[in-house]
Design an enzyme around this catalytic site. Structure first.
Site, PDB file in Angstrom:
ATOM      1  N   ASP A 196     -11.433   2.184   3.973  1.00  0.00           N
ATOM      2  CA  ASP A 196     -11.774   0.762   3.900  1.00  0.00           C
ATOM      3  C   ASP A 196     -13.286   0.559   3.751  1.00  0.00           C
ATOM      4  OD1 ASP A 196      -9.934  -1.287   3.842  1.00  0.00           O
ATOM      5  OD2 ASP A 196      -9.490  -1.188   5.980  1.00  0.00           O
ATOM      6  N   GLN A 201      -5.029  -1.636   9.634  1.00  0.00           N
ATOM      7  CA  GLN A 201      -4.779  -2.954   9.048  1.00  0.00           C
ATOM      8  C   GLN A 201      -5.335  -4.036   9.987  1.00  0.00           C
ATOM      9  OE1 GLN A 201      -3.568  -3.405   5.989  1.00  0.00           O
ATOM     10  NE2 GLN A 201      -3.643  -5.623   6.111  1.00  0.00           N
ATOM     11  N   LYS A 210       0.843  -1.208   0.000  1.00  0.00           N
ATOM     12  CA  LYS A 210       0.000   0.000   0.000  1.00  0.00           C
ATOM     13  C   LYS A 210       0.874   1.252   0.000  1.00  0.00           C
ATOM     14  CE  LYS A 210      -3.699  -2.558   2.256  1.00  0.00           C
ATOM     15  NZ  LYS A 210      -4.412  -2.947   3.480  1.00  0.00           N
TER      16      LYS A 210
END
Ligand code: GUN
Length: 290
Positions: free
Chosen positions: A118, A95, A51
């Site tokens: 997200d 994460q 990422k």
């Protein structure tokens, strides 16, 4: 037809790079993505590294906040609160998975929905349920992109999703429904799974069981999307689909690696730019700040 995620991601990233440059010019600062990584899980470290690299490639500023796995929930919530209030922060991603002593839902819910790249806060998932797609979870969005690379119009087709996580299965079922597919959601407790998958025009395997979907599960001519990333004892990666038996039967299939994975990362970049644009334009439907 192999659905080459690396190729499709590169095409998308090229347009995002231009978009990033124009946002940087327009708002006179670089779009920014903040990733919170708790602990030392090696796969999480690899994903976060990818990422960071992609963000850098297209001109997004990426900051990784690395916290020890002994960190308490309060400290994570305090960091998120600081990032929520920082006007120069556009995207926040925690994460997953988090260590067991931290309540994942508490942490996710504390992210400002405007910065929730997200798409996992209940506000953004709720919008998705309503059919109002604002910030959509990146993996389902990437899967949809690859499905559309196979067939643009999926109206009326039967999609069987195997896996019911909020991050992938449930969200993807909603996205597919929004595009007029007929959706069946299967999972680890489904009795006689192949009876369902053999009826499918589109199969999405997102259950984390290596090689679960074989050629025997597939109707000839179907599109097969493999979300699984499992590590074999020899260190190589394998999906939830047994590629060798599935490939001759399917009309289109994603490989592992270089199928869904690169699309997930590309859509994270897309969401970061979108979050910045919508927040600074004031076009977010409900501006909430925790
Ligand atoms: N862990 C594995 N996939 C993901 C993802 O898409 N988002 C986050 N936050 N964590 C993950």
């Amino acid at each position: 037809m192999i659905l080459d995620g690396k190729h499709h991601a590169q095409l998308l990233l090229a347009t995002l790079k231009d978009e990033c440059a124009s946002l940087t010019k327009r708002f006179e600062r670089t779009p920014s993505l903040h990733v919170i990584l708790v602990g030392q899980i090696s796969s999480s470290q690899i994903y976060v590294g990818m990422k960071e690299k992609r963000a850098h490639d297209i001109g997004i500023k990426s900051v990784v906040h690395r916290l020890p796995d002994t960190v308490d929930e309060k400290a994570v919530l305090a960091l998120i609160s600081t990032l929520n209030h920082n006007q120069d922060v556009d995207g926040i991603l925690v994460q997953l998975p988090l260590p067991a002593h931290i309540d994942t839902n508490n942490v996710i819910e504390s992210i400002c929905p405007q910065k929730d790249v997200d798409g996992l806060t209940s506000i953004n998932l709720g919008r998705l349920v309503r059919g109002d797609e604002y910030l959509i979870p990146c993996t389902p969005r990437g899967c949809l992109h690859l499905i559309h690379a196979w067939k643009q119009d999926i109206s009326g087709l039967h999609a069987v999703v195997v896996g019911r996580s909020a991050l992938v299965g449930k969200s993807l079922a909603l996205l597919l429904t929004g595009r007029d597919a007929t959706v069946t959601l299967c999972h680890s407790k489904t009795i006689n799974l192949s009876a369902f998958t053999r009826q499918a025009d589109i199969i999405i395997a997102a259950c984390g069981v290596p090689g679960l979907i074989t050629g025997n599960h597939i109707k000839p001519g179907a599109c097969v999307i493999d979300v699984g990333i499992n590590r074999r004892p020899d260190g190589t990666l394998t999906g939830d689909v047994d590629f060798n038996t599935a490939h001759p039967i399917a009309d289109a299939i994603t490989p592992v690696p270089f199928g869904v994975g690169p699309m997930t990362v590309a859509y994270l970049m897309a969401n970061t730019l979108r979050a910045m644009q919508q927040r600074l334009n004031g076009t977010m439907p409900i501006p909430l700040l925790h």
